[in-house]
Design an enzyme around this catalytic site. Structure first.
Site, mmCIF file in Angstrom:
data_model
loop_
_atom_site.group_PDB
_atom_site.id
_atom_site.type_symbol
_atom_site.label_atom_id
_atom_site.label_comp_id
_atom_site.label_asym_id
_atom_site.label_seq_id
_atom_site.Cartn_x
_atom_site.Cartn_y
_atom_site.Cartn_z
ATOM 1 N N ASP A 32 20.397 33.478 32.644
ATOM 2 C CA ASP A 32 19.862 34.387 33.656
ATOM 3 C C ASP A 32 20.046 33.703 35.140
ATOM 4 O O ASP A 32 19.957 32.526 35.404
ATOM 5 C CB ASP A 32 18.593 35.058 33.469
ATOM 6 C CG ASP A 32 18.307 36.338 34.158
ATOM 7 O OD1 ASP A 32 19.222 36.482 34.930
ATOM 8 O OD2 ASP A 32 17.457 37.066 33.717
HETATM 9 C C1 BGC Z 1 18.220 39.741 35.859
HETATM 10 C C2 BGC Z 1 19.441 39.967 35.007
HETATM 11 C C3 BGC Z 1 20.853 40.179 35.821
HETATM 12 C C4 BGC Z 1 21.081 39.139 36.932
HETATM 13 C C5 BGC Z 1 22.011 39.295 37.745
HETATM 14 C C6 BGC Z 1 18.631 38.636 36.939
HETATM 15 O O1 BGC Z 1 17.589 38.691 37.902
HETATM 16 O O2 BGC Z 1 17.322 39.282 35.280
HETATM 17 O O3 BGC Z 1 19.370 40.872 33.821
HETATM 18 O O4 BGC Z 1 21.733 40.307 34.988
HETATM 19 O O5 BGC Z 1 19.877 39.023 37.599
HETATM 20 O O6 BGC Z 1 22.110 40.477 38.598
#
Ligand code: BGC
Length: 783
Positions: free
Chosen positions: A296
């Site tokens: 993530d």
């Molecule tokens: C989120 C993810 C997301 C990523 C990219 C993160 O803060 O937890 O679910 O895919 O950002 O935007």
């Protein structure tokens, strides 16, 4: 401004007070009790083999990697700057392009020219496998046509809904392992069938937003400066991990998901993205995952420990302007050179990234080139920069999901459907338009800023998608008498007094980054309902929310004659609810979570907010989340999991259990999950028993019914959902057979001692009915 924009701002501000992200290694856990019984860390990370499905692609990927320099390999697996929220590195001389990664679970974001789909939780509320698959397919088509290689979608069990207050529960499906598993399989399959690669997220035990990430330091709960506090540790016992939290990921892997995103939280006190137990041992070992594990955004805290712990792709790596710190890239290099990280591990990571991309032919038939730029600080508003990729039929699909997810909670004396209602008043901000979500105002104001001021069609954060239009309930009901200001009590009273029926629209916003403070409505919704009900004896309540709402203050008010939970239905919100209110369709949604009488009926302490450096969430309820907790402790909720009324009525009869054998033919990627009775050729996913029951429409309108099957294992607390069958458009008087095909896994439990799935001795009770408490038919099965 949407979440990434806001979090970038947050982070940018935070960076004024700190230099760059510290390199925090995995703590040596001396002094901390580990709950991970039988949870050995495993090194090295297992090398990919391509599995049964990707053999050729695997060989091609290996051949490419053999021609790369170490620098090229590290570049490929390290996120780079580019036009998408995530961009892999390219090696153009070998035809390896930069891949575009884009959110999210309810449609492509943040671009225009796409649909805003109903939330995962809403499609779950349909309990309709067809609609779940079709939604996945339609989303996949839009991702692909927008030039996205890898969708950061779907939420396949993290969060699963351990806490009813979880800020991101709406992005996922059911607050249940099996239900989420079914939806995960179908969504991954649907999206990948349409050409985009999927990312099953967030692995694993990601059950609260509070303290999820040390960069989230401007949230209300934050007490430490950026990058000081460790992320919350989800301390999960081995049984709950297998029986509850892994189930959806196992199904996503089985469906052939190209990627899995590891989560921000720690699991049993090791960062999830560096966790050699959950990644090496479980995901790549037990689940035999052949694709790439992607972090993530900002979930990587150091270089060597993370890649050795099984992480394959570091996001956003050195991209994103470095605002989430920069990890890997040049800084990984010396660890490989000095042997801390074996080069073979880097090779395997690249192979895992490339194999799924080669497999479906994206390397040969890439998605179309587009020119939009997803940098959230730089929205393109000119038509030249985006294209409309929507298909006409998708509008109808979204509307149908909205209709079929509408969950009728109360309906006194046939209040609904509205026949010839006389004067209708429509009340509440949730009925009206949302200035911030119209596309006319350009710039960041087009994205709802958190608690929006009009009808709520979706939650916020990276799970948000920009609606191309939003049909409001007011527009669809098309009625003259409306008051949108939900606290203009005098105007409301004057309006509803002369109405024959009042429809009150209320909502509760929820979003990534923050958990819900309470289970109550926004905008003083409870007062609004009571005000209307005091002046109108026929008050209908429609709720748009991303999880349970406590209804005790008003549900038994005799003037509240009907209540519908309409979930987050996406862009066709108004049309869908109007069809249900006026009886074009009978509601057939059922709750994908439990609505208790009070928060303290749910498992305690499921959101930890102690302001300490190393916050710990102990999953003491083990496998007993949501309805399993209520059933194990004999707590009668207000509205149980699986509950939902119809304009018709149904009766259940003739349960019949028959042993059958149907070899598994739905697994795309074989797994290694150990089970008792493995004979070298059978599978945990073979169907071994079939249960049938007769369902009769005893009312006088055409309607659908979701028949549900729950299992109770000997000497084991709580019931388990193990099957559902949505019987569509049953005519009055018609009887149809509900069929539940039970796989070996559905009749098994996980043994922590033996580390395998086993079918317990003794009788397993199988009950069929209309919800988790209305179980009309009982049979038993034993091996
Ligand atoms: C989120 C993810 C997301 C990523 C990219 C993160 O803060 O937890 O679910 O895919 O950002 O935007």
């Amino acid at each position: 401004m949407h979440s990434t924009a806001l979090s970038l701002l947050t982070i940018a501000l935070a960076l004024f007070t700190t230099s760059s992200r510290g390199k925090i290694s995995r703590r040596d856990d001396a002094g901390l009790t580990t709950l991970s019984d039988n949870s050995p860390q495993a090194w090295p990370a297992p090398n990919a083999t391509g599995g049964n499905a990707w053999t050729d692609a695997f060989s091609s990927a290996q051949a490419l990697v053999a021609q790369m320099t170490l620098e090229e390999k590290i570049t490929v697996i390290t996120g780079q700057s580019g036009r998408c929220v995530g961009n892999t590195g390219a090696v153009e001389r070998l035809g390896v392009h930069a891949l575009c990664l884009e959110d999210g679970p309810a449609g492509v974001r943040p671009v225009q020219g796409v649909s805003q789909f109903p939330a995962g939780q809403a499609v779950a509320a349909t309990w309709d496998r067809n609609l779940i698959y079709q939604r996945g397919y339609a989303m996949g088509q839009e991702f692909f046509d927008q030039g996205v290689n890898i969708a950061l979608s779907s939420v396949t069990g993290g969060p699963l809904g351990r806490s009813p207050r979880g800020g991101r529960n709406f992005e996922g499906f059911f607050d249940d392992a099996y239900g989420t598993g079914e939806a995960a399989y179908l969504t991954v399959k649907g999206m990948q069938d349409a050409g985009v690669l999927t990312t099953a997220k967030h692995y694993v035990g990601y059950e609260q937003e509070t303290f999820r990430n040390a960069f989230n330091n401007l949230e209300s709960y934050s007490v430490f400066p950026v990058n000081v506090q460790s992320p919350i540790s989800s301390n999960i016992d081995n049984k709950a991990l297998h029986e509850v939290y892994l189930w959806g990921f196992a199904e996503a892997v089985r469906a052939g998901t190209g990627y899995v995103m590891c989560s921000y939280n720690e699991v049993n006190q090791t960062h999830s993205c560096a966790n050699a137990y959950t990644q090496n041992n479980i995901l790549k070992g037990e689940l035999n995952f052949q694709g790439g594990i992607m972090s993530d955004w900002g979930g990587v805290w150091s270089d060597a420990e993370f890649i050795n712990g099984g992480l394959d792709i570091c996001m956003p790596g050195v991209g994103f302007g470095g605002v989430l710190g920069t990890m890997w890239g040049d800084s990984l290099f010396p660890y490989v050179e000095n042997g801390t990280v074996a080069e073979s591990r880097v090779d395997d990571a690249v192979v895992r990234l490339l194999t799924p991309w080669i497999f479906p032919g994206q390397s040969v038939n890439p998605p179309p080139a587009v020119t939009w730029n997803a940098d959230p600080t730089f929205y393109q508003t000119d038509d030249a920069y985006w294209r409309d990729v929507r298909k006409v039929e998708t509008m109808a699909l979204i509307r149908q999901i909205g209709e079929d997810s509408s969950t009728l909670l109360k309906n006194v004396n046939g209040t609904l459907p509205l026949g010839t209602p006389g004067v209708i008043a429509v009340i509440g901000s949730d009925a009206g338009s949302n200035e911030l979500s119209t596309l006319e105002g350009q710039g960041v104001a087009q994205f709802p800023l958190w608690n929006i001021n009009g009808t709520l069609s979706l939650g916020g954060g990276s799970g948000w998608a920009i609606p191309p239009y939003l049909v409001t309930p007011f527009e669809a009901i098309n009625y003259l008498y409306a008051v949108f200001n939900g606290t203009a009590y005098d105007a409301i009273n004057a309006t509803v007094e002369s109405a024959d029926v009042t429809i009150v629209f209320v909502s509760a916003f929820t979003r990534e980054g923050e958990d819900r403070a309470t289970l109550y409505l926004d905008h003083e919704g409870e007062t609004l309902i009571q005000t209307v009900a005091a002046n109108c004896s026929n008050t209908i309540v429609v709720i748009h929310a991303g999880g349970p709402i406590l209804v005790e203050e008003w549900i038994d008010n005799p003037n509240v004659t009907a209540v519908i939970a309409a979930h987050f239905p996406g862009q066709e919100s108004g049309d869908a609810i109007a069809s249900v209110l006026f009886g074009d369709v009978s509601p057939s949604g059922k709750l994908p979570y439990t609505i208790g009488h009070a928060l303290d009926e749910y498992p305690p302490d499921t959101i930890v907010d102690d302001p300490v450096l190393e916050p710990q969430a102990y999953f003491n309820e083990s496998t007993l989340i949501d309805y399993r907790w209520f059933s194990a402790y004999n707590i009668t909720p207000r509205f149980e999991f699986g509950y939902g009324l119809s304009y018709s009525t149904f009766s259940y009869s003739n349960i019949y259990v028959q042993d059958v054998y149907e070899a598994d033919n739905s697994t795309i990627q074989q797994k290694n999950e150990p089970f008792e009775g493995y004979d070298g050729s059978n599978s945990l996913y073979d169907i071994i028993t079939e249960v049938t029951a007769q369902v009769t429409n005893t009312g006088d309108v055409v309607a659908c019914e979701v028949a549900q099957l729950y299992a109770t294992f000997p000497d084991s607390p709580g019931i388990w959902l193990r099957g559902f069958d949505k019987l569509k458009t049953l005519a009055p008087g018609e009887t149809r057979t509900a069929t539940f095909s039970l796989r070996r896994k559905d009749l098994s439990l996980w043994s922590t001692e033996r580390q395998l799935w086993y079918i317990p001795d003794g009788a397993i009770q199988l009950q069929v009915g209309a919800s988790s408490t209305k179980l009309y038919l009982t049979a038993s099965w034993s091996q």
